[in-house]
Write an enzyme that holds these catalytic residues in place. Structure first.
Site: not given
Ligand SMILES: C[S@@+](CC[C@H](N)C(=O)[O-])C[C@H]1O[C@@H](n2cnc3c(N)ncnc32)[C@H](O)[C@@H]1O
Length: 337
Positions: A197, A223-225, A243
């Protein structure tokens, strides 16, 4: 009359939300705990106006959050208990997040979002929701706690719906504080895990995984997905990630997954999957969809829409595993083609 009443109850939703949010901000549930207290004592403890607080307490009692045990004396009701911060199923962070002024400001512009199809959050703050969170440590911690609180019931259902022991290493992309991975590893003792994340997203992962006794089988990676996802796993999980984003951004995330997932590996998308025709039994996914429109620029999708996203990124959906009723969540299993 019934139709008028239903409509008015919806309009009063704004007031209910403010009443409950104010109770959370004043910490009333923690003050009450297992006790009952008079409104004057509660006003002294919370630094509020006694007469005005008494009115708030009555409104909370009318909503079932509190019970008025004697005139002006209150204890927590059943619906008020999860407002305590010290109970395992606390929803306090979620209430604080969803009534946070930063989010409420973008809700005011819902009509604009519907007219333009664009999220309003970015226009207000100059960055998307997660970019904003990265600059607000307190709000980010609250968001992570909210995800933990709202995700746990689904995270507990996921291992019932899919056999994770088939895999060696599970990588949870956007896995936040590790709530889902902890549940997966609990039921699959031979499996190793990686939580991936953003730096602010994984900030509480060590604590969660240690508390779950899974830290020794887990690695945490920041990191950054949108740039890349790590190699080294044979199952890549995306829960409540797609979503949050529009089709184009989903395409980038999935393309990065496609580069990482080995030929015999799997991708598992865990999302609330909309039926083709609206199911009015549960409004939650449709309201979340509007939240995605206003705040994120993402959307809830049907099975067909997820299949299309997968196909365009080089994955074929090979199975859809529903979670048990009453959730609308499904696990969409795909493999590289
Ligand atoms: C809606 S939350 C879902 C968290 C977890 N998967 C859950 O279902 O409880 C979205 C997640 O995406 C992560 N996120 C957002 N942009 C990101 C990026 N560019 N790279 C990595 N993670 C990211 C956020 O930090 C957050 O933890």
């Amino acid at each position: 009359m019934a139709a008028h009443q239903r409509l008015m109850n919806m309009m009063f939703g704004t007031i209910c939300s403010q009443v409950v949010g104010t109770a959370a901000r004043l910490g009333l549930a923690d003050q009450l705990g297992d006790d009952e207290l008079g409104y004057r004592e509660l006003a002294a403890r919370t630094g509020t106006h006694p007469g005005a607080l008494a009115r708030l307490l009555r409104a909370l009692a009318a909503l079932g959050i509190l019970v008025e045990t004697a005139p002006g004396t209150f204890r927590l009701g059943e619906a008020g208990r999860p407002l305590r911060t010290d109970v395992p199923d606390s929803q306090a962070a979620a209430v604080l997040l969803f009534t946070d002024p930063a989010l409420l400001d973008s809700w005011k512009l819902t009509e604009q979002a519907v007219r333009t199809g664009e999220p309003t959050f970015e226009g207000l703050y100059g960055t998307d929701f997660f970019g904003f969170l990265a600059t607000q440590p307190e709000l980010s911690e609250r968001f992570n706690a909210t995800m933990r609180q709202v995700s746990l019931p689904i995270a507990q259902l996921v291992p019932v719906s899919y056999d994770f022991t088939r895999h060696r290493t599970v990588l949870d992309i956007g896995g936040g504080d590790g709530t889902l991975l902890a549940q997966i590893l609990k039921g699959a003792r031979s499996v190793q895990g990686i939580v991936f994340d953003s730096p602010s997203g994984v900030a509480e992962a060590e604590t969660t995984l240690t508390a779950a006794g899974a830290a020794d089988r887990c690695r945490i990676e920041a990191g950054d997905f949108f740039a890349a996802v790590p190699d080294g796993a044979d199952l890549y999980v995306l829960k409540n990630i797609l979503h949050d984003w529009d089709d184009e951004r989903c395409g980038t995330i999935l393309a990065n997954c496609r580069k990482a997932v080995p030929a015999d590996g799997r991708l598992l998308i865990v999302e609330s999957v909309l039926p083709e025709v609206i199911d009015t039994a549960d409004p939650a996914p449709y309201l979340t969809d509007i939240s995605m429109l206003v705040n994120m620029g993402g959307q809830e999708r049907t099975r067909d829409e997820y299949e299309t996203l997968c196909r365009e990124a080089g994955f074929a959906v090979i199975a859809v595993h529903p979670t048990v009723f009453p959730t609308s969540y499904s696990l969409i299993e795909a493999m590289p083609v």
